[in-house]
Each structure stands twice: as structure tokens, then as C-alpha cells.
Design a protein around this motif. Structure first.
Motif, short mmCIF file in Angstrom:
data_model
loop_
_atom_site.label_atom_id
_atom_site.label_comp_id
_atom_site.label_asym_id
_atom_site.label_seq_id
_atom_site.Cartn_x
_atom_site.Cartn_y
_atom_site.Cartn_z
N GLN A 1 0.84 -1.19 0.00
CA GLN A 1 0.00 0.00 0.00
C GLN A 1 0.87 1.25 0.00
N GLN A 2 0.75 2.03 -1.05
CA GLN A 2 1.47 3.30 -1.12
C GLN A 2 0.51 4.43 -0.76
N ALA A 3 0.99 5.66 -0.94
CA ALA A 3 0.21 6.81 -0.49
C ALA A 3 -1.16 6.88 -1.17
#
Length: 300
Positions: A236-238
Motif C-alpha cells: 500500500q502506497q500513499a
């Protein structure tokens, strides 16, 4: 009165003696269980000599354990323990020649139409060394001759011209590399210190097909079910969740082979190397068990 006291004392001593010594009696007298019911005592002969299992000597166990490991070295000046270091496998000599340049020159020497030879990095270095030696000779009058040596390029050209099999080419190249008479591109060095001739020959075939008007290999769609050592995780990135791929180096892998496995050709080995700079000091330093990040590349 005194006689009564002495008699009672003697009786108490005799009673205590009977209580203390009766459990050790070897006869077959009846005894009572916890409820008071008479029970016939079992008569089991007691062996005079009992043989016990041999107990291992703890000193021998420790000595054997230490003998199986690399001994620790204590620095006499500091008193610090110098822990055993990882012993790397012997690796062939390498140079900074790009495999694609070497392959181009092999095809040009074999007469492929439209393929022109290029100057490799190792050739540039050799030419620079020759000029330096010539300058020294002009200044001092002492002549130095740069020793001629076999090249991987020359070995491959001669082998292909004579129709040598892939197995024999592998033996020839690895024998020369083990003897230190040739240097090889870094991406051909395997995790067990050999030269990956499969990648070498595969790249020649691919470049020959492209030179003949064919297309470059497409990036394959691989999955952990098809590739041993591969794993996929969702990170999960930004702003979004992305798929992250990892690969654990297997025995016999080279960086070129890993590039072919995931991208269809050697062209993206640099992307793998750059993504793992914290783990790899150079493309030829891969080891079994290393967990590499495999970057995402959308197009060739």
C-alpha cells in the motif's frame, strides 16, 4: 520412678528402630495398602550389578560442536573476538564489457548483414594501456609489450564457426575462466561462480533474430506458480496499492538469467541491479538466498 522412665525410653527406641528398618526387609511379609487391606508384597530379586546407559561426556560434545564450526580468533591487542566471515565462492575475472556489445561483434565477425563491429569498453582500456606503454618507451627507451590474451569473444567466434556444441562451448569457456585466461561480462557470472553460457548463447540467438528482421522478445507473464523463488506482495502506497515482486536467487542464477526470466532478454538487467543497490555491490556478486526486488517495467 527412674526405672519406669528408662523402660519407656528403651521401648521408644525399639519401636523407632522397627519403623525405620522394616521397609528395607527382604522377606515376603504382608503389607497393607492405603485402605488398610492386606496386600502380598511382590518379591522382585534385586540385581547386585546394574548396567546403566553410557552418558555422553559433555566435554566431548562441546569439542565436536566447535570442531564443526569456523574457529573464533581473539585479537591479542584488543581482546575482541573476530567472528567467522562469510566465505565467498571463487569467481571468474570480469571486465566492464557490455554483453550486447560483445554479441554485436560476434555477429559482425560471423558476417551477419547490417551488423557493424563496435569498440567495447575492454578494447578501449587495452588501447589506452598500449598508448601509456608507448609513452613510457619513448621517454625511457625501455620497451614494454602488452601481453596478448584470449578473449571470450574470440573463443565464441571460433567455436561457432567450427560448429561446436553448446555443452562443449560451456566447458571451453568455463575452463578458460577458471584458469584466469579470459575475463567475462559481469552479468554472466552465476551465484556458484561459473560463467552462464546459456545466457551468452541465448543473447546471440536473440540478436541474430533481430538483425534478420525479427522482433525483440516480449516481456513474459510470470507467476510464483511457474517460477521457483518468486513471490508477489501487495504494498500500500500513499495513493494506491501496488504489486511488488521479489525473487530469491537460486543456485546457478546469473543476473542475466534473472533478467531473461522476468523480462525476456538481458536488456533490463541494469534495472534489477539498480533496484538492489543496497544488496549488490556489482552485477557479478549475486549469491544463493539473496532476496531481490524485481522492478515493474511496462514495455521493452
Amino acid at each position: 520412678m527412674i526405672r519406669i522412665v528408662v523402660a519407656l525410653t528403651a521401648f521408644a527406641v525399639v519401636l523407632c528402630a522397627l519403623i525405620v528398618f522394616r521397609p528395607f526387609a527382604g522377606d515376603t511379609a504382608d503389607v497393607a495398602d492405603r485402605l488398610g487391606t492386606p496386600v502380598e508384597a511382590a518379591t522382585t530379586p534385586v540385581a547386585e550389578d546394574v548396567t546403566r546407559a553410557a552418558t555422553p561426556d559433555i566435554t566431548s560434545i562441546v569439542d565436536n560442536a566447535l570442531a564443526a564450526t569456523t574457529p573464533l580468533t581473539i585479537e591479542p591487542e584488543t581482546g575482541l573476538i573476530d567472528a567467522p566471515r562469510r566465505i565467498d565462492v571463487p569467481r571468474p575475472n570480469t571486465d566492464d564489457t557490455r554483453l550486447s556489445d560483445m554479441t554485436n561483434n560476434v555477429l559482425a565477425e560471423l558476417g551477419f548483414a547490417g551488423v557493424e563491429p563496435v569498440t567495447t569498453n575492454s578494447q578501449v582500456l587495452r588501447q589506452s594501456t598500449s598508448e601509456i606503454l608507448a609513452g613510457i618507451e619513448a621517454a625511457t627507451g625501455q620497451r614494454s609489450v602488452l601481453q596478448e590474451r584470449d578473449t571470450l569473444e574470440a573463443i565464441v567466434i571460433a567455436a561457432l564457426r567450427s560448429g561446436t556444441s553448446d555443452e562443449d562451448i560451456d566447458a571451453m569457456v568455463n575452463d578458460a575462466a577458471a584458469a584466469g585466461t579470459v575475463a567475462v561480462p559481469e552479468i554472466l557470472v552465476t551465484s556458484d561462480g561459473r560463467v552462464d553460457t546459456h545466457v551468452l548463447l541465448n543473447n546471440i540467438v536473440v540478436q541474430a533474430q533481430i538483425a534478420a528482421g525479427g522482433s525483440a522478445p516480449a516481456i513474459p507473464d510470470v507467476s510464483p506458480d511457474e517460477v521457483d523463488g518468486m513471490e508477489v506482495r501487495i504494498v500500500q502506497q500513499a495513493t494506491e496499492a501496488v504489486q511488488a515482486r521479489f525473487y530469491t536467487v537460486q543456485r546457478g542464477d546469473s543476473l542475466g538469467a534473472i533478467s531473461i526470466k522476468f523480462f525476456g532478454s538481458i536488456e533490463h538487467y541494469e534495472a534489477i541491479f539498480e533496484a538492489n543497490r543496497g544488496l549488490l555491490s556489482s552485477p557479478d556478486r549475486i549469491r544463493v538466498g539473496q532476496r531481490l526486488v524485481i522492478p515493474q517495467i511496462d514495455s521493452v
